[in-house]
Enzyme design. Sequence first.
Site, PDB file in Angstrom:
ATOM      1  N   CYS A 275     -41.146  23.846   1.201  1.00 42.09           N
ATOM      2  CA  CYS A 275     -40.469  24.541   0.111  1.00 42.09           C
ATOM      3  C   CYS A 275     -38.947  24.420   0.172  1.00 42.09           C
ATOM      4  CB  CYS A 275     -40.820  26.019   0.148  1.00 42.09           C
ATOM      5  SG  CYS A 275     -42.573  26.325   0.200  1.00 42.09           S
TER       6      CYS A 275
ATOM      7  N   ARG B 242     -38.144  16.793   0.660  1.00 37.88           N
ATOM      8  CA  ARG B 242     -38.856  17.624   1.618  1.00 37.88           C
ATOM      9  C   ARG B 242     -40.341  17.732   1.277  1.00 37.88           C
ATOM     10  NH1 ARG B 242     -35.599  21.510   4.219  1.00 37.88           N
ATOM     11  NH2 ARG B 242     -37.165  23.088   3.908  1.00 37.88           N
TER      12      ARG B 242
ATOM     13  N   TRP C 210     -44.355  24.114  -1.662  1.00 39.57           N
ATOM     14  CA  TRP C 210     -45.347  23.306  -0.961  1.00 39.57           C
ATOM     15  C   TRP C 210     -46.424  24.291  -0.537  1.00 39.57           C
ATOM     16  CZ3 TRP C 210     -47.032  22.532   4.279  1.00 39.57           C
ATOM     17  CH2 TRP C 210     -47.637  21.297   4.521  1.00 39.57           C
TER      18      TRP C 210
ATOM     19  N   ASN D 213     -39.148  31.125   0.999  1.00 38.75           N
ATOM     20  CA  ASN D 213     -39.678  30.101   1.917  1.00 38.75           C
ATOM     21  C   ASN D 213     -40.176  30.811   3.162  1.00 38.75           C
ATOM     22  OD1 ASN D 213     -38.887  28.114   0.235  1.00 38.75           O
ATOM     23  ND2 ASN D 213     -37.333  27.241   1.580  1.00 38.75           N
ATOM     24  N   GLY D 214     -41.222  30.260   3.773  1.00 36.09           N
ATOM     25  CA  GLY D 214     -41.749  30.860   4.994  1.00 36.09           C
ATOM     26  C   GLY D 214     -43.119  31.466   4.743  1.00 36.09           C
TER      27      GLY D 214
ATOM     28  N   GLU E   2     -46.273   5.344  16.535  1.00 37.49           N
ATOM     29  CA  GLU E   2     -45.333   5.533  15.425  1.00 37.49           C
ATOM     30  C   GLU E   2     -45.622   4.532  14.292  1.00 37.49           C
ATOM     31  OE1 GLU E   2     -43.462   7.709  14.430  1.00 37.49           O
ATOM     32  OE2 GLU E   2     -42.065   6.744  13.061  1.00 37.49           O
TER      33      GLU E   2
ATOM     34  N   LYS F 284     -46.580   5.613  10.515  1.00 36.03           N
ATOM     35  CA  LYS F 284     -45.865   5.149   9.312  1.00 36.03           C
ATOM     36  C   LYS F 284     -46.871   4.652   8.289  1.00 36.03           C
ATOM     37  CE  LYS F 284     -43.010   6.656   9.653  1.00 36.03           C
ATOM     38  NZ  LYS F 284     -42.517   7.514  10.632  1.00 36.03           N
TER      39      LYS F 284
ATOM     40  N   GLU G 233     -49.049   7.495   6.792  1.00 33.36           N
ATOM     41  CA  GLU G 233     -48.269   8.419   5.959  1.00 33.36           C
ATOM     42  C   GLU G 233     -48.096   7.900   4.540  1.00 33.36           C
ATOM     43  OE1 GLU G 233     -45.046  10.828   8.682  1.00 33.36           O
ATOM     44  OE2 GLU G 233     -44.689   8.704   8.425  1.00 33.36           O
TER      45      GLU G 233
ATOM     46  N   HIS H  40     -62.395   1.138  26.362  1.00 34.44           N
ATOM     47  CA  HIS H  40     -63.118   2.359  26.709  1.00 34.44           C
ATOM     48  C   HIS H  40     -63.614   3.098  25.468  1.00 34.44           C
ATOM     49  CE1 HIS H  40     -62.039   1.743  30.844  1.00 34.44           C
ATOM     50  NE2 HIS H  40     -60.769   1.614  30.509  1.00 34.44           N
TER      51      HIS H  40
ATOM     52  N   LYS I 101     -41.247  16.858   4.235  1.00 38.89           N
ATOM     53  CA  LYS I 101     -40.217  16.302   5.112  1.00 38.89           C
ATOM     54  C   LYS I 101     -39.873  17.269   6.234  1.00 38.89           C
ATOM     55  CE  LYS I 101     -36.994  13.386   6.283  1.00 38.89           C
ATOM     56  NZ  LYS I 101     -37.499  12.215   7.011  1.00 38.89           N
TER      57      LYS I 101
HETATM   58  C1  G6P Z   1     -42.911  16.302   9.292  1.00 39.27           C
HETATM   59  C2  G6P Z   1     -42.328  15.006   8.785  1.00 39.27           C
HETATM   60  C3  G6P Z   1     -42.319  13.972   9.897  1.00 39.27           C
HETATM   61  C4  G6P Z   1     -41.566  14.506  11.092  1.00 39.27           C
HETATM   62  C5  G6P Z   1     -42.146  15.831  11.573  1.00 39.27           C
HETATM   63  C6  G6P Z   1     -41.253  16.485  12.609  1.00 39.27           C
HETATM   64  O1  G6P Z   1     -44.270  16.158   9.532  1.00 39.27           O
HETATM   65  O2  G6P Z   1     -43.067  14.520   7.682  1.00 39.27           O
HETATM   66  O3  G6P Z   1     -41.686  12.798   9.449  1.00 39.27           O
HETATM   67  O4  G6P Z   1     -41.617  13.570  12.126  1.00 39.27           O
HETATM   68  O5  G6P Z   1     -42.245  16.745  10.484  1.00 39.27           O
HETATM   69  O6  G6P Z   1     -40.044  16.815  11.999  1.00 39.27           O
HETATM   70  P1  G6P Z   1     -38.665  16.966  12.733  1.00 39.27           P
HETATM   71  O7  G6P Z   1     -37.707  17.302  11.619  1.00 39.27           O
HETATM   72  O8  G6P Z   1     -38.826  18.120  13.684  1.00 39.27           O
HETATM   73  O9  G6P Z   1     -38.335  15.722  13.433  1.00 39.27           O
END
Ligand code: G6P
Length: 602
Positions: free
Chosen positions: A2, A27, A75, A99-100, A478, A482, A485, A501, A597
């Site tokens: 949010c 975000r 969100w 928010n929260g 990672e 990517k 996502e 395994h 985000k």
């Molecule tokens: C969310 C984002 C990711 C990020 C993660 C941790 O899931 O979509 O891209 O890696 O949060 O966020 P931070 O801001 O703590 O690195």
Amino acid sequence: MCGIVGYLGEKEKKEILIEGLGELEYRGYDSAGIAVMAGEELRHFKAVGKLENLKRKAENFESEGYGVAIGHTRWATHGKPTELNAHPHSGAFSYVVHNGIIENYQQIRERLEKEGVNFLSQTDTETIVHLFEYAIKRGMDPHEAFVETIGELEGAFAILLISRAEPEKIFFAKNGSPLLIATDGEDIYFASSDTAVIGRAKEAYYLEDGEYGWAERGRLAIFREKEMVEAHFKNLPSDKAMARKEGYRFFMEKEIYEQSRVIADTMLGRVLDEGIFFEELEESFFDGIENIEICACGTSYHSALAASYLFERVAKIECRVEIASEFRYKEPLLSKRTLFITISQSGETADTLEALKMAKKSGLKTLSICNVDNSSIVRLSDATLLTRAGIEKGVASTKAFATQMMVLWMLVLYLAKRRGAIEACRLEEELEAMRKAPKVLMVAESLHQRIHRLSKRYLHGHGFFYIGRDLFYPLALEGALKLKEISYLHAEGYPAGEMKHGPIALADSELFTIALMPSSVLYEKMRSNVEELSARDATILAISPERFDIADDFIETRYSEHPMLEFFEMMVVTQLLALEISVRLGNDVDMPRNLAKSVTVE
Ligand code: G6P
């Protein structure tokens, strides 16, 4: 996650709100809304989906003169992403954005419903506005009513509230979710992140947990535990251009291309001839430290995991890494000799923040590696190393990861030297390699073209395995993250030696294996692991400086003199591959479905 914006002044309020919300789009959100009060008129607009929908709904609305306005991108947490559940939430004469998460909202709701209050949405947020109005009905003035309301809330919140009962004011409160007040010297702005106000406001005050108050024309009153607080405003950058796409198709693409430049920024003034220097750290900061514990989420967790290899191998210091949401509830044994590091792009990730609070409570020394100055994690940590990646807009993190890795590599060398774990000539070699990183991160047009062409062969299949060993195992995690996502294809990162395994049972020609095969780290071992998969007919895309005949596809890398240079080069390849696959599949690269985000709820 949010986003909140608020505005108090004479300008066109709708435009300021929608523009500010636009800056927070990255975000992630699934609905949006605004409420504007100008004179006696209090209007609101809400829409599901993109801000465009909201814009269309408010098309014919204009407000003149001084007024107050609040806006929100939601969100969904409690309740589906519907228009009814979108913020602002209203009572009979007031609107709130939040928010929260209000943890005790059920109890409050039941109590108010018994008193005859009617709820329209399924959200926790709606309880706030009803609590406020209920207090007014019981005879309180709006200020008392607001204080009473936030006093009842448990959980995390950043709140803006406007009401016909006090039509020239915005009430605000912060506890556990970010909120700032900004000004251009005349008007007052509110936002959950300064991105929303950069370019409009000149300075900002980042509210602390427990702070609340109200703003009106020319006046701002902030309180903590009923005592007035003096706000120390900090200058905001004025460079909005940074936050735009600059001709690239997507922010993510722009951010991949930016990595070479931002990594140079990360190194600026820190990589010296004699070693690493951090202006932010006192020499004595590491006194008494015997080991390291790192907590993070998502991509930041992957950088932590990769760094753990370097901390142990190069700096000879024990390093443990935990996913923050796991750490929080495992009742971890913590020692005061441990340096507790949190890594976070946003500095607001709820689980990471809570892990940090736990470490602080246990008396550990804390260091954060973060991209956002003044964020909650930065403010709470004893010391911070900023990654200097600049605003990252693509939900799929790229340049933030690269800069985290650079800061971690620097920290490893800094500690290695301080602990006498590295010989002078080896340190020199490391620094020399480090200085080459910006060059390695430059995206060659021919590489991007090649990946674009290859990507058409990787749009189906029953899954992707990214495999690697050592440092390249976290990079495989990672790379897979990517891809999943932004392409929504199933991808897993796996330690190559572990494939036999279990996962190798999946191998057939429709299983795509992305093999990270650096020549500087366990090349032969990796080769055998890939051969095992190839023998079971898996489709192999090898990324390596060494030609590899049995691979179905091959991307040749150029830098093989240092593991970290190979790491950075392969990182770019995996980022571009995910990008190109996602583009071919027609997905929204910058705002993938279901993702946020900045995840400010646990
Ligand atoms: C969310 C984002 C990711 C990020 C993660 C941790 O899931 O979509 O891209 O890696 O949060 O966020 P931070 O801001 O703590 O690195």
